[in-house]
Scaffold this active site. Structure first.
Site, PDB file in Angstrom:
ATOM      1  N   CYS A 195      -5.909  14.420   6.316  1.00 52.56           N
ATOM      2  CA  CYS A 195      -5.290  14.631   5.013  1.00 52.56           C
ATOM      3  C   CYS A 195      -6.251  15.191   3.978  1.00 52.56           C
ATOM      4  CB  CYS A 195      -4.694  13.316   4.512  1.00 52.56           C
ATOM      5  SG  CYS A 195      -5.927  12.015   4.235  1.00 52.56           S
ATOM      6  N   ALA A 239       0.860  -1.180   0.000  1.00 53.16           N
ATOM      7  CA  ALA A 239       0.000   0.000   0.000  1.00 53.16           C
ATOM      8  C   ALA A 239       0.894   1.226   0.000  1.00 53.16           C
ATOM      9  CB  ALA A 239      -0.907  -0.005   1.228  1.00 53.16           C
ATOM     10  N   MET A 240       0.820   2.037  -1.053  1.00 52.08           N
ATOM     11  CA  MET A 240       1.727   3.167  -1.214  1.00 52.08           C
ATOM     12  C   MET A 240       0.953   4.480  -1.257  1.00 52.08           C
ATOM     13  SD  MET A 240       4.528   1.593  -3.857  1.00 52.08           S
ATOM     14  CE  MET A 240       5.667   2.928  -3.453  1.00 52.08           C
ATOM     15  N   SER A 241       1.201   5.327  -0.261  1.00 47.66           N
ATOM     16  CA  SER A 241       0.510   6.614  -0.171  1.00 47.66           C
ATOM     17  C   SER A 241       1.245   7.720  -0.898  1.00 47.66           C
ATOM     18  CB  SER A 241       0.357   7.008   1.298  1.00 47.66           C
ATOM     19  OG  SER A 241       1.631   7.263   1.868  1.00 47.66           O
ATOM     20  N   VAL A 256       7.262   8.880   2.382  1.00 48.71           N
ATOM     21  CA  VAL A 256       8.545   8.198   2.571  1.00 48.71           C
ATOM     22  C   VAL A 256       8.375   6.857   3.287  1.00 48.71           C
ATOM     23  CG1 VAL A 256       9.046   9.407   4.745  1.00 48.71           C
ATOM     24  CG2 VAL A 256      10.934   8.497   3.358  1.00 48.71           C
ATOM     25  N   ASP A 257       7.425   6.751   4.208  1.00 50.64           N
ATOM     26  CA  ASP A 257       7.277   5.523   4.995  1.00 50.64           C
ATOM     27  C   ASP A 257       6.870   4.335   4.127  1.00 50.64           C
ATOM     28  OD1 ASP A 257       7.858   7.004   7.306  1.00 50.64           O
ATOM     29  OD2 ASP A 257       5.761   7.516   7.590  1.00 50.64           O
ATOM     30  N   CYS A 268     -10.452   5.461   8.322  1.00 51.37           N
ATOM     31  CA  CYS A 268      -9.812   5.159   7.041  1.00 51.37           C
ATOM     32  C   CYS A 268      -9.143   3.795   7.067  1.00 51.37           C
ATOM     33  CB  CYS A 268      -8.794   6.253   6.717  1.00 51.37           C
ATOM     34  SG  CYS A 268      -8.016   6.091   5.098  1.00 51.37           S
ATOM     35  N   LEU A 318      -4.245   4.134  -3.510  1.00 52.98           N
ATOM     36  CA  LEU A 318      -5.671   4.422  -3.542  1.00 52.98           C
ATOM     37  C   LEU A 318      -5.875   5.912  -3.764  1.00 52.98           C
ATOM     38  CD1 LEU A 318      -6.886   2.314  -0.477  1.00 52.98           C
ATOM     39  CD2 LEU A 318      -6.725   1.614  -2.872  1.00 52.98           C
ATOM     40  N   GLY A 343       3.270   1.049   5.407  1.00 54.77           N
ATOM     41  CA  GLY A 343       4.328   1.829   6.041  1.00 54.77           C
ATOM     42  C   GLY A 343       3.975   2.318   7.425  1.00 54.77           C
TER      43      GLY A 343
END
Length: 378
Positions: A217, A27-29, A32-33, A121, A53, A145
């Site tokens: 966010c 899962a990539m937002s 950096v994490d 979320c 997402l 992350g």
């Protein structure tokens, strides 16, 4: 690239399978994490698929530094995946996010509650839907992350606090189910933030110095009250401010500007001591205020409880992400604090721990004032 008989030996990934046969979804937002988590997964030699997402696109919010899951962040995630040589997919979950998180956020404020959108979320699109997606791809792990740790003891996975107490995110993950935890992996949970950034820079990732995302966010400019007013205009109706005895002591410009425990913005003169919002009565558009001691809570009723660990009665409970856990007794959906606790409000999450291990949690529905409890006992 490891040979087909080589096992994934990265302890952060906890996959007992030949590297060439393992598939990992990350899962990539765009931060950096998650990017470093993807880098760790990619270096294992397994097949890695990055998934971002798209959760919202509120004009400038999509471009704003410090957001997540929109505009620039999707681009950054794609660039990281290209650098790592892994696939990258974008899934449009904007409508699901709006219904499950943004609408709920506005509703909670309209009801005089203190919402925790990050928990919503994670319980919704980020874990439930991504977990289903990873299962469809027959993945061996779903990597995120988050600063938490997955510990396997006696063959059972447990969720523990992140090693760095300043970054621990376990409070927001109390709704994780055992089935989800079986698939989830948290490769940066043992690391401090500085080390994560160092590894990102060493790996040549463009997000190494990117600012952290904000807690809320999806609010374009940090003005959550503005967002709620647009979605629930009734929350900006003026009303009375009364003391604990019901005496009118002032007026306010809309309950949307206040949460329980707030002092700023009350503008009440003539009181010999500072006054705080003790209770919000949205139907009457009324704020009830009192001295700080009136904020002390003896017990809280909690709904929608989720046990990730074994059910226990004597636990330690956190009612805010940055607070320390305090001793409490949990029975029949009621948390009784051993000592009066401050900062407890309906809408927040109450999360139970046993040391570093997360046991479970739920939503605070009602609280009981410690002053009322003493008066009843007398």
């Amino acid at each position: 690239m490891p040979g087909k008989d080589v096992f994934v030996t990265f302890p952060e990934l906890q996959i007992d399978k030949p590297a060439a046969a393992a598939r990992i979804v990350v899962a990539m937002s765009g931060g950096v994490d998650s990017s470093v988590a993807a880098m760790i997964a990619a270096r294992s030699g397994a097949e890695v698929i990055g998934v971002t997402l798209q959760l919202y696109d509120h004009g400038e919010a999509a471009k704003r530094s410090g957001a997540c899951c929109a505009g620039q962040d999707i681009y950054d995630a794609a660039q990281v995946c290209e650098k790592l040589g892994i696939a990258h997919y974008v899934l449009d979950y904007e409508s699901r996010f709006r219904e499950g998180v943004i609408e709920r956020f506005a509703d909670d404020y309209a009801r005089g509650r203190t919402p925790v959108p990050c928990s919503l979320c994670n319980q919704g699109v980020k874990f439930t839907d991504l977990h289903a997606f990873a299962r469809e791809l027959q993945a061996d792990a779903l990597v995120t992350g988050h600063y938490v740790r997955r510990v396997v003891r006696n063959g059972k996975a447990e969720l523990h606090k992140g090693r760095d107490p300043a970054r621990d995110q376990s409070y927001f993950l109390y709704g994780t189910t055992p089935e989800q935890l079986d698939l989830l992996r948290f490769p940066i949970g043992e690391l401090p933030k500085a080390e994560v950034r160092r590894q990102a820079a060493e790996g040549g990732l463009i997000v190494a110095a990117k600012p952290d995302s904000q807690d809320i966010c999806f609010v374009p400019d940090g003005d959550y009250a503005g967002l709620v007013k647009r979605m629930r205009p009734e929350t900006e109706a003026p009303g009375e401010i009364v003391d604990l005895g019901g005496k009118v002591v002032g007026s306010h410009r809309g309950i949307v500007h206040f949460t329980v425990g707030q002092r700023r913005g009350l503008e009440i003169g003539g009181s010999p001591e500072p006054l705080y919002v003790v209770r919000i009565e949205p139907d009457e558009r009324r704020l009830v205020v009192g001295p700080k001691q009136a904020l002390a809570v003896s017990e809280a009723t909690v709904g929608a409880w989720n046990w990730l660990g074994e059910e226990q009665t004597e636990v330690e409970v956190k009612v805010r992400s940055l607070s320390r856990p305090v001793p409490a007794r949990l029975e029949g959906g009621v948390i009784r604090f051993h000592q009066p606790e401050y900062g407890v409000a309906p809408g927040q999450a109450a999360v139970a721990y046993e040391g570093d291990r997360l046991l479970g949690g739920g939503w605070i529905e009602h609280t009981r004032s410690a002053i009322d409890a003493v008066a009843t006992a007398a």
